[in-house]
Design a protein around this motif. Sequence first.
Motif, short mmCIF file in Angstrom:
data_model
loop_
_atom_site.label_atom_id
_atom_site.label_comp_id
_atom_site.label_asym_id
_atom_site.label_seq_id
_atom_site.Cartn_x
_atom_site.Cartn_y
_atom_site.Cartn_z
N UNK A 224 7.11 -9.38 4.70
CA UNK A 224 7.00 -9.12 3.14
C UNK A 224 6.45 -7.72 3.05
N UNK A 225 6.25 -7.12 3.89
CA UNK A 225 6.32 -5.56 3.86
C UNK A 225 7.27 -4.87 3.61
N UNK A 226 7.44 -4.17 2.36
CA UNK A 226 8.80 -3.65 1.95
C UNK A 226 9.25 -2.45 2.72
N UNK A 227 9.92 -2.92 3.73
CA UNK A 227 10.21 -1.96 4.77
C UNK A 227 11.52 -0.97 4.25
N UNK A 228 12.20 -1.42 3.22
CA UNK A 228 13.16 -0.66 2.39
C UNK A 228 12.55 0.41 1.44
N UNK A 229 11.27 0.42 1.25
CA UNK A 229 10.65 1.26 0.24
C UNK A 229 10.20 2.56 1.25
N UNK A 230 10.96 3.67 0.99
CA UNK A 230 10.93 5.02 1.15
C UNK A 230 11.06 5.92 0.20
N UNK A 231 9.96 6.80 -0.08
CA UNK A 231 10.07 7.75 -1.05
C UNK A 231 9.08 9.01 -1.00
N UNK A 232 9.57 10.08 -1.49
CA UNK A 232 8.67 11.28 -1.61
C UNK A 232 7.99 11.21 -2.96
N UNK A 233 6.55 10.91 -3.23
CA UNK A 233 5.83 11.00 -4.33
C UNK A 233 5.42 12.12 -4.91
N UNK A 234 5.63 13.36 -3.93
CA UNK A 234 5.20 14.51 -4.57
C UNK A 234 3.70 14.81 -3.99
N UNK A 235 3.49 16.05 -4.27
CA UNK A 235 2.00 16.62 -3.99
C UNK A 235 1.57 16.18 -2.24
N UNK A 236 2.55 16.12 -1.62
CA UNK A 236 2.50 15.72 -0.21
C UNK A 236 2.06 14.24 0.07
N UNK A 237 2.21 13.59 -0.93
CA UNK A 237 2.26 12.03 -0.66
C UNK A 237 3.52 11.39 -0.61
N UNK A 238 3.70 10.32 0.21
CA UNK A 238 5.19 9.89 0.53
C UNK A 238 4.91 8.33 0.99
N UNK A 239 6.10 7.61 0.61
CA UNK A 239 6.12 6.05 1.44
C UNK A 239 7.11 6.18 2.41
N UNK A 240 6.82 5.52 3.54
CA UNK A 240 7.74 5.22 4.58
C UNK A 240 7.60 3.74 5.00
N UNK A 241 8.66 3.03 4.79
CA UNK A 241 8.70 1.64 5.34
C UNK A 241 7.74 0.64 4.44
N UNK A 242 7.20 1.09 3.28
CA UNK A 242 6.19 0.12 2.67
C UNK A 242 5.01 0.51 2.82
N UNK A 243 4.74 1.84 3.65
CA UNK A 243 3.54 2.17 3.65
C UNK A 243 3.34 3.51 3.05
N UNK A 244 2.43 3.41 2.14
CA UNK A 244 2.14 4.72 1.31
C UNK A 244 1.11 5.77 1.99
N UNK A 245 1.26 6.97 2.05
CA UNK A 245 0.39 7.71 2.69
C UNK A 245 -0.14 8.93 1.70
N UNK A 246 -1.53 9.24 1.68
CA UNK A 246 -1.76 10.27 1.21
C UNK A 246 -1.52 11.47 1.66
#
Length: 222
Positions: free
Chosen positions: A157-179
């Motif tokens: 149920x963790x969205x492993x397909x979700x990977x994105x650059x959110x800008x300002x150093x924030x990003x998502x990798x494999x469904x985990x969002x990082x500050x």
Amino acid sequence: MVRRPSAFDRARQAIARAIAPEAVRRFDGAAGGRRWDRGAHFGAVSTEALAAAGPMRSRARYFYNNNAHARSGVEALVTHLVGTGISPASKAANTDARTALGAAWATWQNVADADGRTDLAGVVALAVHGMIVDGDSLLHLIQTPRGLRVRAIPAEQLDEAKTADLGDGRYIVGGVEFAADGTRAAYWILPVKPTQTAITYAPSIRIPASDVLHLCAPVGIG
């Protein structure tokens, strides 16, 4: 007159070269040649783990459900890691306060499962089982009108397909969002029920990391 080496001398020189080859500065593991033509390779841990998550999880579940030794090993680990569950230990000097805490905990842990199927120890055992077999699992802490509840969430149920650059150093990798500082900010969870047989698409839901406990055994840094 120059004396040509005999066949015996040439053979001796060839043997000497074979026994003591010319010194070369290198790592054999990084060399080429037929020896490594079919050799396996392993890249960055994060990339390899994300790419292999699905197949590895599927194969591990197969062996757990079809191999008695694998199943016994998993169950032994769960038993020894969880035991009878979490037991609070109060530092309060007042005996009545300690007694009240123990009674409140016993009452809450019996209703802690958000799905109402088991108690807190059972939910933790489910999560630990998922960590061992699937590689990771999640516990969602939910505030309800009846108080805090805990729900075990399977790894898929963790969205492993979700990977994105959110800008300002924030990003998502494999469904985990990082500050921006690299700490975990949120988890993106697919609203799919484990018992759902038909595959339907629904966008993942962002859950703050403060409301999620992520159990995993890291295979390396990152």
